[in-house]
Write a protein that holds these residues in place. Sequence first.
Motif, mmCIF file in Angstrom:
data_model
loop_
_atom_site.group_PDB
_atom_site.id
_atom_site.type_symbol
_atom_site.label_atom_id
_atom_site.label_comp_id
_atom_site.label_asym_id
_atom_site.label_seq_id
_atom_site.Cartn_x
_atom_site.Cartn_y
_atom_site.Cartn_z
ATOM 1 N N ARG A 506 -33.768 38.584 3.211
ATOM 2 C CA ARG A 506 -35.168 38.979 3.353
ATOM 3 C C ARG A 506 -35.445 40.374 2.831
ATOM 4 O O ARG A 506 -36.293 41.088 3.361
ATOM 5 N N VAL A 507 -34.758 40.773 1.781
ATOM 6 C CA VAL A 507 -35.003 42.073 1.164
ATOM 7 C C VAL A 507 -34.575 41.969 -0.291
ATOM 8 O O VAL A 507 -33.580 41.314 -0.626
ATOM 9 N N ALA A 508 -35.338 42.609 -1.179
ATOM 10 C CA ALA A 508 -35.049 42.517 -2.607
ATOM 11 C C ALA A 508 -33.748 43.211 -2.971
ATOM 12 O O ALA A 508 -33.062 42.800 -3.917
ATOM 13 N N ALA A 509 -33.386 44.277 -2.255
ATOM 14 C CA ALA A 509 -32.148 44.992 -2.570
ATOM 15 C C ALA A 509 -30.931 44.092 -2.431
ATOM 16 O O ALA A 509 -29.953 44.230 -3.187
ATOM 17 N N ALA A 510 -30.958 43.157 -1.491
ATOM 18 C CA ALA A 510 -29.839 42.231 -1.341
ATOM 19 C C ALA A 510 -29.723 41.319 -2.550
ATOM 20 O O ALA A 510 -28.612 40.977 -2.977
ATOM 21 N N GLY A 511 -30.851 40.919 -3.139
ATOM 22 C CA GLY A 511 -30.805 40.107 -4.338
ATOM 23 C C GLY A 511 -30.211 40.852 -5.515
ATOM 24 O O GLY A 511 -29.395 40.300 -6.272
ATOM 25 N N VAL A 512 -30.594 42.110 -5.700
ATOM 26 C CA VAL A 512 -30.022 42.913 -6.785
ATOM 27 C C VAL A 512 -28.529 43.112 -6.563
ATOM 28 O O VAL A 512 -27.728 43.044 -7.512
ATOM 29 N N ALA A 513 -28.137 43.354 -5.319
ATOM 30 C CA ALA A 513 -26.711 43.537 -5.022
ATOM 31 C C ALA A 513 -25.921 42.270 -5.326
ATOM 32 O O ALA A 513 -24.792 42.331 -5.825
ATOM 33 N N ALA A 514 -26.511 41.099 -5.038
ATOM 34 C CA ALA A 514 -25.809 39.844 -5.322
ATOM 35 C C ALA A 514 -25.623 39.647 -6.822
ATOM 36 O O ALA A 514 -24.586 39.140 -7.279
ATOM 37 N N VAL A 515 -26.606 40.046 -7.619
ATOM 38 C CA VAL A 515 -26.477 39.931 -9.075
ATOM 39 C C VAL A 515 -25.387 40.853 -9.596
ATOM 40 O O VAL A 515 -24.551 40.461 -10.427
ATOM 41 N N LEU A 516 -25.348 42.080 -9.119
ATOM 42 C CA LEU A 516 -24.335 43.031 -9.578
ATOM 43 C C LEU A 516 -22.944 42.658 -9.073
ATOM 44 O O LEU A 516 -21.936 43.030 -9.699
ATOM 45 N N ALA A 517 -22.882 41.946 -7.954
ATOM 46 C CA ALA A 517 -21.568 41.577 -7.416
ATOM 47 C C ALA A 517 -20.872 40.527 -8.271
ATOM 48 O O ALA A 517 -19.646 40.404 -8.206
ATOM 49 N N VAL A 518 -21.625 39.774 -9.074
ATOM 50 C CA VAL A 518 -20.994 38.738 -9.901
ATOM 51 C C VAL A 518 -20.007 39.339 -10.894
ATOM 52 O O VAL A 518 -18.827 38.973 -10.916
ATOM 53 N N PRO A 519 -20.403 40.306 -11.747
ATOM 54 C CA PRO A 519 -19.414 40.871 -12.673
ATOM 55 C C PRO A 519 -18.474 41.876 -12.009
ATOM 56 O O PRO A 519 -17.348 42.075 -12.481
ATOM 57 N N ALA A 520 -18.934 42.530 -10.943
ATOM 58 C CA ALA A 520 -18.123 43.587 -10.351
ATOM 59 C C ALA A 520 -17.057 43.060 -9.400
ATOM 60 O O ALA A 520 -15.965 43.645 -9.303
ATOM 61 N N LEU A 521 -17.344 41.954 -8.700
ATOM 62 C CA LEU A 521 -16.405 41.459 -7.682
ATOM 63 C C LEU A 521 -15.907 40.052 -7.978
ATOM 64 O O LEU A 521 -14.706 39.779 -7.910
ATOM 65 N N VAL A 522 -16.824 39.143 -8.305
ATOM 66 C CA VAL A 522 -16.443 37.731 -8.425
ATOM 67 C C VAL A 522 -15.662 37.479 -9.712
ATOM 68 O O VAL A 522 -14.672 36.743 -9.711
ATOM 69 N N VAL A 523 -16.077 38.068 -10.822
ATOM 70 C CA VAL A 523 -15.361 37.849 -12.087
ATOM 71 C C VAL A 523 -13.912 38.316 -12.000
ATOM 72 O O VAL A 523 -12.997 37.583 -12.425
ATOM 73 N N PRO A 524 -13.623 39.516 -11.476
ATOM 74 C CA PRO A 524 -12.205 39.887 -11.341
ATOM 75 C C PRO A 524 -11.414 38.919 -10.470
ATOM 76 O O PRO A 524 -10.227 38.661 -10.752
ATOM 77 N N LEU A 525 -12.035 38.382 -9.424
ATOM 78 C CA LEU A 525 -11.321 37.410 -8.587
ATOM 79 C C LEU A 525 -11.031 36.128 -9.361
ATOM 80 O O LEU A 525 -9.945 35.545 -9.233
ATOM 81 N N VAL A 526 -11.995 35.685 -10.154
ATOM 82 C CA VAL A 526 -11.781 34.472 -10.952
ATOM 83 C C VAL A 526 -10.702 34.700 -12.001
ATOM 84 O O VAL A 526 -9.868 33.820 -12.266
#
Length: 598
Positions: A506-526
């Motif tokens: 319920r906040v836009a900042a969480a959406g931006v954080a989720a987008v940035l987390a894809v290359p910063a956190l999820v891609v290295p894990l993959v």
Amino acid sequence: MLQAIGLTSAPYRGLPPAVDDLTFDARPGAVTALLGASGSGKTTALRLMLDIEPGRGITYFRGRPLHRIPHPAREVGVLLGDVPGHPARTARGQLRMLCAAAGVPASRADELLETVGLNGLGDQRIRTMSVGMDRRLGLASALLGDPHALILDDPGEGLSPREKSWLHGLLRAHAAQGGTVLYTTRDPKEAARAADHVVTIDAGRLVADQGNADFSRTRLRCRVAVRSPQAARLAAVVSREAREAQRSVEVVTEAGSRLSVYGSTCAEIGDAAFRHGVPVHQLADEVGDTGPLAADPAGPEAAPAAESSATDPEDAPRLVPLATSDPEPEPELPPEIRRRPARGPLQPVRYELRRLFGVRATTLIMAAVLVASVGLSVLLARTGSAPVPRVLAGWPSLLPLPPAALGAGLIGALSFGDEFRYPALAAGRGTVPRRLGLLVAKLLVSAGVALLLATLTVLASEEALHLVYGRDLFRVPANAASLGASWAGLTMGCAWAGLLAAGIFRVAAAGVAAVLAVPALVVPLVERVPAESTARSMLGLPARLRELAWVQWPDVVDRLVMAVVRLVANPVGAALSLSLSVLICAYVFTSLRGRVRW
């Protein structure tokens, strides 16, 4: 007919309920005031009636509970608090957006702007509106669906006497057309002045349920307003005759030539003035300070006089509890009912388009993305070492995502972020409804904007490169189709990731954080997944799917399936797919959890 039966709020931590077994009716063709001091439970009662506040009891709107009404906006118009509109949105844009939510034509917005006196201010931003203009816009929002019932929470708060007079006239006009009007107020004199029926509550319980005449006679102090050039002499005459007749009469001398006489009548005072030859310019019965709000024709000093009489401590309402003899057992409350969330917009795609492009933020984000992408493309082409797809996308290796993907993610995050920050749909519901139609509309619109942004980025970058370096700089690669699909999937995936995350938290900042987390956190894990786990080939997947299917599809479907497989097999594609899967599950879980009543 509006019937509230057994309204009881849920108590918090052992405290008594804010509303306790409240039952009353609001009849069609009449204005009903819900009167009570601050903290008496008026707003909580309205929220219980609208299924916003948890508790017991039920409210019938012409015989149906709210969750059984197909189109609530056409049955009940609500104004709770301030206008929940984006500050940068215009008054006309706000109403046109809500027209889609209510399922009415957009022309209804201009009609109501004229009705509430804002026809010349439709292009004014909400942030620049005064309190009176804000309340007028709120009333227009409540009237959009041409509802039968109006439920307003202290609509006259902060208004001038002239604006209150206009408000009361509007409410009476709605009631005169057969509608039901229920509004809350703290001022008993305003209730006596504007309402046909007054329901008085104190500490969440019913104190009195009366018509206007009974309320004025029993709850307010009646008086006779007198104006005479010989006010002092007339006061002495009335006081002397009252003492001789042993009657309890009080004469209060107001400013100028005005008197307020309590305990007498117009006939008695007129006879006394006639017998002693005292001229009288005004003689009228009044209840408290319920005289006309406009300036008195006798002179400008009338207004201060009315205010001075209103401050009389004996002029305050006397809340007398209902007469009780022997204590009776309290009636059993109706069982708690399962409330379904209110329906979303009737035209969700139209609503979402007007919500998205009704403010400048979307246009500014797209313009900033295009400028950044073109500038980065020109710089990357100058070095000559970057591959063609990255040059066209304006995606240097230093950035986790290209500007187009970041912009699409931000627009997706604002889709739900602004909805919860400025809840336009909460005018009658309290929270933004997570209906399937609204979610699908947001997904479709955000995907369309992402594809538009991706296409404009490539075209603008290509034209800029041709302009700066000439036409022979690049050639169309052989795998342009798969590259285009990957580019579209990246931007759409980022837009959806931002949208779903903002809807969950319920906040836009969480959406931006989720987008940035894809290359910063999820891609290295993959990328850390062992290569042996992907050693087996999936080249035969289309043939195996063809064997399972009953219908034989053309060969182009096989190529599309393999393109999707290659896209998901890419580390960024796999990370984005994994993130979207988690966000969808989380969104479904939070939506279902919000509907369960423990």
